[in-house]
Design a protein around this motif. Structure first.
Motif, PDB file in Angstrom:
ATOM      1  N   ILE A  61      74.656  31.420  37.728  1.00  0.00           N
ATOM      2  CA  ILE A  61      74.680  30.367  38.741  1.00  0.00           C
ATOM      3  C   ILE A  61      73.745  30.694  39.898  1.00  0.00           C
ATOM      4  N   VAL A  62      73.572  31.977  40.179  1.00  0.00           N
ATOM      5  CA  VAL A  62      72.658  32.382  41.253  1.00  0.00           C
ATOM      6  C   VAL A  62      71.217  32.054  40.861  1.00  0.00           C
ATOM      7  N   ASN A  63      70.828  32.383  39.629  1.00  0.00           N
ATOM      8  CA  ASN A  63      69.472  32.060  39.187  1.00  0.00           C
ATOM      9  C   ASN A  63      69.229  30.558  39.181  1.00  0.00           C
ATOM     10  N   SER A  64      70.222  29.773  38.766  1.00  0.00           N
ATOM     11  CA  SER A  64      70.050  28.319  38.781  1.00  0.00           C
ATOM     12  C   SER A  64      69.809  27.813  40.193  1.00  0.00           C
ATOM     13  N   THR A  65      70.583  28.322  41.124  1.00  0.00           N
ATOM     14  CA  THR A  65      70.444  27.890  42.515  1.00  0.00           C
ATOM     15  C   THR A  65      69.086  28.275  43.086  1.00  0.00           C
ATOM     16  N   ILE A  66      68.622  29.486  42.781  1.00  0.00           N
ATOM     17  CA  ILE A  66      67.333  29.955  43.298  1.00  0.00           C
ATOM     18  C   ILE A  66      66.184  29.161  42.709  1.00  0.00           C
ATOM     19  N   LEU A  67      66.163  28.989  41.384  1.00  0.00           N
ATOM     20  CA  LEU A  67      65.055  28.258  40.770  1.00  0.00           C
ATOM     21  C   LEU A  67      65.040  26.802  41.217  1.00  0.00           C
ATOM     22  N   GLN A  68      66.214  26.187  41.365  1.00  0.00           N
ATOM     23  CA  GLN A  68      66.252  24.804  41.856  1.00  0.00           C
ATOM     24  C   GLN A  68      65.669  24.710  43.262  1.00  0.00           C
ATOM     25  N   ARG A  69      66.016  25.647  44.106  1.00  0.00           N
ATOM     26  CA  ARG A  69      65.481  25.649  45.470  1.00  0.00           C
ATOM     27  C   ARG A  69      63.965  25.811  45.471  1.00  0.00           C
ATOM     28  N   LEU A  70      63.443  26.702  44.623  1.00  0.00           N
ATOM     29  CA  LEU A  70      62.004  26.895  44.548  1.00  0.00           C
ATOM     30  C   LEU A  70      61.306  25.621  44.063  1.00  0.00           C
ATOM     31  N   ILE A  71      61.854  24.978  43.056  1.00  0.00           N
ATOM     32  CA  ILE A  71      61.262  23.740  42.540  1.00  0.00           C
ATOM     33  C   ILE A  71      61.267  22.650  43.608  1.00  0.00           C
ATOM     34  N   ASP A  72      62.378  22.500  44.292  1.00  0.00           N
ATOM     35  CA  ASP A  72      62.474  21.484  45.344  1.00  0.00           C
ATOM     36  C   ASP A  72      61.430  21.718  46.430  1.00  0.00           C
ATOM     37  N   THR A  73      61.210  22.984  46.777  1.00  0.00           N
ATOM     38  CA  THR A  73      60.254  23.319  47.836  1.00  0.00           C
ATOM     39  C   THR A  73      58.816  23.113  47.378  1.00  0.00           C
ATOM     40  N   VAL A  74      58.472  23.637  46.209  1.00  0.00           N
ATOM     41  CA  VAL A  74      57.101  23.537  45.709  1.00  0.00           C
ATOM     42  C   VAL A  74      56.720  22.089  45.436  1.00  0.00           C
ATOM     43  N   SER A  75      57.677  21.271  45.022  1.00  0.00           N
ATOM     44  CA  SER A  75      57.400  19.871  44.712  1.00  0.00           C
ATOM     45  C   SER A  75      56.804  19.115  45.894  1.00  0.00           C
ATOM     46  N   ASN A  76      57.107  19.533  47.093  1.00  0.00           N
ATOM     47  CA  ASN A  76      56.642  18.804  48.278  1.00  0.00           C
ATOM     48  C   ASN A  76      55.126  18.768  48.382  1.00  0.00           C
ATOM     49  N   LYS A  77      54.459  19.879  48.004  1.00  0.00           N
ATOM     50  CA  LYS A  77      53.000  19.946  48.116  1.00  0.00           C
ATOM     51  C   LYS A  77      52.319  20.229  46.782  1.00  0.00           C
ATOM     52  N   GLY A  78      53.079  20.648  45.782  1.00  0.00           N
ATOM     53  CA  GLY A  78      52.500  20.972  44.482  1.00  0.00           C
ATOM     54  C   GLY A  78      52.141  22.436  44.372  1.00  0.00           C
ATOM     55  N   GLY A  79      52.304  23.010  43.185  1.00  0.00           N
ATOM     56  CA  GLY A  79      51.951  24.399  42.985  1.00  0.00           C
ATOM     57  C   GLY A  79      52.630  24.991  41.768  1.00  0.00           C
ATOM     58  N   VAL A  80      52.474  26.299  41.627  1.00  0.00           N
ATOM     59  CA  VAL A  80      52.931  27.044  40.464  1.00  0.00           C
ATOM     60  C   VAL A  80      54.120  27.915  40.846  1.00  0.00           C
ATOM     61  N   ILE A  81      55.149  27.912  39.997  1.00  0.00           N
ATOM     62  CA  ILE A  81      56.222  28.899  40.095  1.00  0.00           C
ATOM     63  C   ILE A  81      56.049  29.849  38.922  1.00  0.00           C
ATOM     64  N   LEU A  82      55.730  31.091  39.218  1.00  0.00           N
ATOM     65  CA  LEU A  82      55.483  32.105  38.202  1.00  0.00           C
ATOM     66  C   LEU A  82      56.746  32.931  37.988  1.00  0.00           C
ATOM     67  N   ILE A  83      57.224  32.954  36.742  1.00  0.00           N
ATOM     68  CA  ILE A  83      58.431  33.716  36.406  1.00  0.00           C
ATOM     69  C   ILE A  83      58.019  34.949  35.616  1.00  0.00           C
ATOM     70  N   PRO A  84      58.227  36.135  36.143  1.00  0.00           N
ATOM     71  CA  PRO A  84      57.820  37.372  35.461  1.00  0.00           C
ATOM     72  C   PRO A  84      58.602  37.609  34.170  1.00  0.00           C
ATOM     73  N   GLU A  85      58.221  38.636  33.437  1.00  0.00           N
ATOM     74  CA  GLU A  85      58.928  39.013  32.220  1.00  0.00           C
ATOM     75  C   GLU A  85      60.382  39.362  32.539  1.00  0.00           C
ATOM     76  N   GLY A  86      61.256  39.060  31.576  1.00  0.00           N
ATOM     77  CA  GLY A  86      62.673  39.353  31.736  1.00  0.00           C
ATOM     78  C   GLY A  86      63.524  38.265  31.112  1.00  0.00           C
ATOM     79  N   GLU A  87      64.805  38.541  30.934  1.00  0.00           N
ATOM     80  CA  GLU A  87      65.761  37.548  30.437  1.00  0.00           C
ATOM     81  C   GLU A  87      66.593  37.059  31.614  1.00  0.00           C
TER      82      GLU A  87
END
Length: 330
Positions: A61-87
């Motif tokens: 649930i923490v990862n869902s909340t963080i990624l949603q927040r990043l998407i909401d923020t980046v969407s305002n101006k456009g850009g890339v969200i880079l997710i490093p290696e890992g599960e």
């Protein structure tokens, strides 16, 4: 590859992808696909999701909340969200007309991993299915709003940790309805309860070098959906998509499949034509039907390879202007 490498190579990558699609669309094709992508610029900011707090060690649930927040923020101006290696595990954060979702997608965002070692894992039991990425303002709110200008690159969605009490059309890797200028490249979706790439009503969009395996695990062969790549259409006569260089193996129903959504909701999906759909240089193996369409319009399978279907190589029902072009010599 380090973050700095993406910054240096970003513009070259965009130019290469544009040239790829120019070469991939034959002159005689009955489709009309714009390659003037209105996407976030390669020179815009790249947000490292791990710096934003995303971590394989977090609760889902923490990862869902963080990624949603990043998407909401980046969407305002456009850009890339880079997710490093890992599960990375993700959990349900909301519900919709049918089912639930981990992440609600926004326009003008590129989600980029670092290849097959970047793994997004939706987890948990849901009532009617859990989508990893979701967008459907049309059915949820009655507003024909489009998701626009998104890309998904170089990561895996593995839904082996999900289950549902009732099978529905939800439980997908991607569940979008009404989207424009959205593109997938080198993305794998596997082990979903429903369809892997289950995206409806595309305009000027593409899927290339992607892979679906073991999707539809909660369904039976009599169920709707439950396919590797399932593309719905029927809202606009402008709808079109190119799928190229992709593979679909061992899914419950179809490998690649197109259907008019008027089958399910005739009042909302009234379009009687399309700009055309092409599936080119793709391979399907071990699905019930490897390729097909129901009420499909202007659908072309070209140079596609069918291996060991459980029932049929190609299955069409009530289709118009659909064709298969065999490029393989006996």
């Amino acid at each position: 590859m380090r973050l700095a490498d993406y910054l240096r190579r970003g513009l070259i990558g965009v130019l290469f992808i544009v040239l790829f699609f120019v070469a991939a669309i034959p002159a005689q094709a009955t489709i009309c696909v714009s390659i003037a992508w209105d996407l976030p610029s390669a020179t815009e900011w790249i947000t490292d999701a791990s710096v934003g707090g995303l971590s394989p060690e977090n609760k889902a649930i923490v990862n869902s909340t963080i990624l949603q927040r990043l998407i909401d923020t980046v969407s305002n101006k456009g850009g890339v969200i880079l997710i490093p290696e890992g599960e990375y595990r993700f959990a349900q954060t909301g519900t919709q007309t049918i089912g639930a979702h981990c992440i609600k997608m926004r326009s003008n965002v590129i989600i980029r991993g670092l290849g097959e070692k970047t793994i997004l894992k939706p987890v948990g039991e849901s009532e009617k299915g859990l989508d990893m990425f979701y967008f459907n303002e049309y059915l949820d709110k009655g507003k024909p709003v489009y998701l626009e200008n998104c890309r998904f690159e170089d990561f895996v969605i593995d839904a082996s940790g999900t289950s549902c009490r009732v099978y529905t059309s939800a439980g997908k890797g991607f569940m979008f309805n009404l989207f424009r200028n959205c593109h997938w490249k080198r993305v794998t979706v596997k082990n979903t309860d429903a369809t892997g790439f289950g995206v409806d009503c595309p305009i000027n969009s593409s899927i290339s070098d992607c892979f679906a395996q073991g999707c539809g695990k909660a369904a039976s062969t009599a169920s709707a959906g439950a396919s590797g790549f399932g593309i719905g259409f029927g809202y606009s006569n402008e709808e079109n998509m190119v799928i190229s260089g992709s593979s679909s193996i061992g899914n419950k129903k179809y490998g690649f499949f197109f259907e008019h959504q008027g089958r399910f909701n005739a009042s909302k999906y009234l379009a009687q034509d399309t700009a055309g759909f092409m599936v080119r240089d793709c391979e399907a193996e071990g699905n019930l039907y490897n390729f097909g369409g129901i009420r499909a319009i202007r659908l072309r399978y070209e140079c596609c390879h069918s291996v060991a279907p459980k029932s049929q190589d190609f299955y069409f029902e009530n289709c118009r202007a659909c064709e298969t072009i065999d490029c393989f010599e006996e």
